[in-house]
Write a protein that holds these residues in place. Structure first.
Motif, PDB file in Angstrom:
ATOM      1  N   ALA A  31       0.854  -1.182   0.000  1.00  0.00           N
ATOM      2  CA  ALA A  31       0.000   0.000   0.000  1.00  0.00           C
ATOM      3  C   ALA A  31       0.896   1.240   0.000  1.00  0.00           C
ATOM      4  O   ALA A  31       2.089   1.148   0.306  1.00  0.00           O
ATOM      5  CB  ALA A  31      -0.900  -0.011   1.234  1.00  0.00           C
ATOM      6  N   THR A  34       1.363   6.503   3.187  1.00  0.00           N
ATOM      7  CA  THR A  34       0.370   7.133   4.069  1.00  0.00           C
ATOM      8  C   THR A  34      -0.839   7.604   3.275  1.00  0.00           C
ATOM      9  O   THR A  34      -0.738   7.918   2.087  1.00  0.00           O
ATOM     10  CB  THR A  34       0.942   8.361   4.816  1.00  0.00           C
ATOM     11  OG1 THR A  34       1.360   9.318   3.851  1.00  0.00           O
ATOM     12  CG2 THR A  34       2.072   7.997   5.733  1.00  0.00           C
ATOM     13  N   VAL A  35      -1.940   7.662   3.971  1.00  0.00           N
ATOM     14  CA  VAL A  35      -3.164   8.265   3.445  1.00  0.00           C
ATOM     15  C   VAL A  35      -3.661   9.231   4.513  1.00  0.00           C
ATOM     16  O   VAL A  35      -3.856   8.846   5.666  1.00  0.00           O
ATOM     17  CB  VAL A  35      -4.245   7.196   3.143  1.00  0.00           C
ATOM     18  CG1 VAL A  35      -5.590   7.857   2.854  1.00  0.00           C
ATOM     19  CG2 VAL A  35      -3.827   6.310   1.983  1.00  0.00           C
ATOM     20  N   TYR A  40      -8.905  11.962   2.038  1.00  0.00           N
ATOM     21  CA  TYR A  40      -9.499  10.843   1.308  1.00  0.00           C
ATOM     22  C   TYR A  40     -11.033  10.852   1.400  1.00  0.00           C
ATOM     23  O   TYR A  40     -11.722  10.302   0.541  1.00  0.00           O
ATOM     24  CB  TYR A  40      -8.961   9.513   1.849  1.00  0.00           C
ATOM     25  CG  TYR A  40      -9.154   8.365   0.893  1.00  0.00           C
ATOM     26  CD1 TYR A  40      -8.291   8.178  -0.179  1.00  0.00           C
ATOM     27  CD2 TYR A  40     -10.212   7.474   1.056  1.00  0.00           C
ATOM     28  CE1 TYR A  40      -8.474   7.127  -1.063  1.00  0.00           C
ATOM     29  CE2 TYR A  40     -10.396   6.422   0.170  1.00  0.00           C
ATOM     30  CZ  TYR A  40      -9.531   6.256  -0.887  1.00  0.00           C
ATOM     31  OH  TYR A  40      -9.713   5.225  -1.772  1.00  0.00           O
ATOM     32  N   HIS A 101      -0.545   5.090   9.347  1.00  0.00           N
ATOM     33  CA  HIS A 101      -0.349   5.179   7.895  1.00  0.00           C
ATOM     34  C   HIS A 101      -1.679   5.230   7.141  1.00  0.00           C
ATOM     35  O   HIS A 101      -1.778   5.898   6.107  1.00  0.00           O
ATOM     36  CB  HIS A 101       0.503   4.013   7.394  1.00  0.00           C
ATOM     37  CG  HIS A 101       1.816   3.923   8.098  1.00  0.00           C
ATOM     38  ND1 HIS A 101       2.839   4.809   7.875  1.00  0.00           N
ATOM     39  CD2 HIS A 101       2.261   3.071   9.048  1.00  0.00           C
ATOM     40  CE1 HIS A 101       3.869   4.511   8.649  1.00  0.00           C
ATOM     41  NE2 HIS A 101       3.532   3.455   9.377  1.00  0.00           N
ATOM     42  N   SER A 103      -3.342   3.345   5.159  1.00  0.00           N
ATOM     43  CA  SER A 103      -3.431   2.960   3.751  1.00  0.00           C
ATOM     44  C   SER A 103      -3.959   1.546   3.537  1.00  0.00           C
ATOM     45  O   SER A 103      -4.201   1.147   2.402  1.00  0.00           O
ATOM     46  CB  SER A 103      -2.059   3.095   3.086  1.00  0.00           C
ATOM     47  OG  SER A 103      -1.103   2.297   3.773  1.00  0.00           O
ATOM     48  N   TRP A 125      -6.885  -1.770   0.006  1.00  0.00           N
ATOM     49  CA  TRP A 125      -5.595  -1.096   0.166  1.00  0.00           C
ATOM     50  C   TRP A 125      -5.440  -0.014  -0.891  1.00  0.00           C
ATOM     51  O   TRP A 125      -5.700  -0.253  -2.080  1.00  0.00           O
ATOM     52  CB  TRP A 125      -4.449  -2.087   0.017  1.00  0.00           C
ATOM     53  CG  TRP A 125      -4.317  -3.064   1.146  1.00  0.00           C
ATOM     54  CD1 TRP A 125      -5.226  -3.370   2.112  1.00  0.00           C
ATOM     55  CD2 TRP A 125      -3.184  -3.890   1.406  1.00  0.00           C
ATOM     56  NE1 TRP A 125      -4.729  -4.323   2.957  1.00  0.00           N
ATOM     57  CE2 TRP A 125      -3.484  -4.664   2.545  1.00  0.00           C
ATOM     58  CE3 TRP A 125      -1.952  -4.053   0.778  1.00  0.00           C
ATOM     59  CZ2 TRP A 125      -2.587  -5.579   3.071  1.00  0.00           C
ATOM     60  CZ3 TRP A 125      -1.062  -4.967   1.295  1.00  0.00           C
ATOM     61  CH2 TRP A 125      -1.384  -5.711   2.445  1.00  0.00           C
ATOM     62  N   VAL A 126      -5.014   1.161  -0.457  1.00  0.00           N
ATOM     63  CA  VAL A 126      -4.707   2.239  -1.397  1.00  0.00           C
ATOM     64  C   VAL A 126      -3.304   1.948  -1.940  1.00  0.00           C
ATOM     65  O   VAL A 126      -2.320   2.017  -1.206  1.00  0.00           O
ATOM     66  CB  VAL A 126      -4.788   3.622  -0.720  1.00  0.00           C
ATOM     67  CG1 VAL A 126      -4.454   4.720  -1.728  1.00  0.00           C
ATOM     68  CG2 VAL A 126      -6.168   3.833  -0.111  1.00  0.00           C
ATOM     69  N   ARG A 129      -1.804   6.780  -5.310  1.00  0.00           N
ATOM     70  CA  ARG A 129      -2.654   7.969  -5.298  1.00  0.00           C
ATOM     71  C   ARG A 129      -1.808   9.167  -5.680  1.00  0.00           C
ATOM     72  O   ARG A 129      -0.593   9.154  -5.537  1.00  0.00           O
ATOM     73  CB  ARG A 129      -3.295   8.182  -3.927  1.00  0.00           C
ATOM     74  CG  ARG A 129      -2.274   8.441  -2.848  1.00  0.00           C
ATOM     75  CD  ARG A 129      -2.862   9.053  -1.606  1.00  0.00           C
ATOM     76  NE  ARG A 129      -1.842   9.188  -0.598  1.00  0.00           N
ATOM     77  CZ  ARG A 129      -0.895  10.128  -0.598  1.00  0.00           C
ATOM     78  NH1 ARG A 129      -0.848  11.021  -1.554  1.00  0.00           N
ATOM     79  NH2 ARG A 129       0.013  10.173   0.365  1.00  0.00           N
TER      80      ARG A 129
END
Length: 185
Positions: A31, A34-35, A40, A101, A103, A125-126, A129
């Motif tokens: 992944a 971080t997200v 998001y 994180h 993600s 899971w991202v 991006r």
């Protein structure tokens, strides 16, 4: 006759080993680092997806809307237009697996009263991006599911190709990765 089955068993074993060797050569799915959950949140339009059972009736205008719950999970509302031109809604909840994180998530669309059960959850899971949170590639570590999402109903061919190439690079079979019809502009 027994010899025939013996050779058939050997042949099947060899085929399984070849498949296992091919899977072993794929890079592990990772992944993004971080997200930012707040960035998001909001509405995403499905640009493309690998076909899956639970979306079989969705033919166009697929959207996902994410909001933060009081418990710190994400409320997920998926919607689409079905073959019979009806609007379909599915409400779920996403649980963050790797804070801070953020993600890797698990999503459940079970009825609210039983979502606490550790079953019926899917990996979300991202995988990629952009910095502005305008486009995201989402999948699972086993490479079964894959979605390309965007904040707008359409993306440029350049962005499409970049995300498609990335999916191939990390080992996804994109031969069945199909664009989603979006009629809103």
């Amino acid at each position: 006759m027994k010899l025939k089955y013996f050779f058939l068993a050997i042949l099947m074993s060899l085929q399984c080993n070849v498949v296992m060797a091919d899977s072993a050569t794929l890079p592990p799915i990772r992944a993004v680092d971080t997200v930012n959950v707040k960035q998001y949140l909001g509405r995403w339009y499905e640009i493309a997806r690998k076909p899956m059972f639970f979306q079989r009736r969705c033919v166009q205008d697929v959207q996902a809307n994410y909001s933060l719950t009081e418990q710190g999970t994400l409320s997920v509302e998926n919607s689409c237009t079905t073959q019979d031109k009806q609007r379909s809604l599915a409400n779920g909840e996403a649980y963050i697996l790797n804070p801070p994180h953020n993600s890797q998530l698990e999503v459940s669309f079970l009825p609210k009263a039983i979502r606490w059960l550790p079953v019926g959850r899917g990996d979300y899971w991202v995988l990629k991006r952009d910095e502005q949170y305008q486009t995201a590639l989402v999948g699972d570590p086993e490479r079964k599911y894959l979605w390309l999402l965007a904040r707008t109903t359409h993306i440029s061919d350049t962005v499409w190709q970049a995300y498609l190439e990335y999916a191939k690079h990390i080992g996804y079979d994109v031969s069945d990765f199909k664009p989603t019809l979006q009629t809103e502009h």
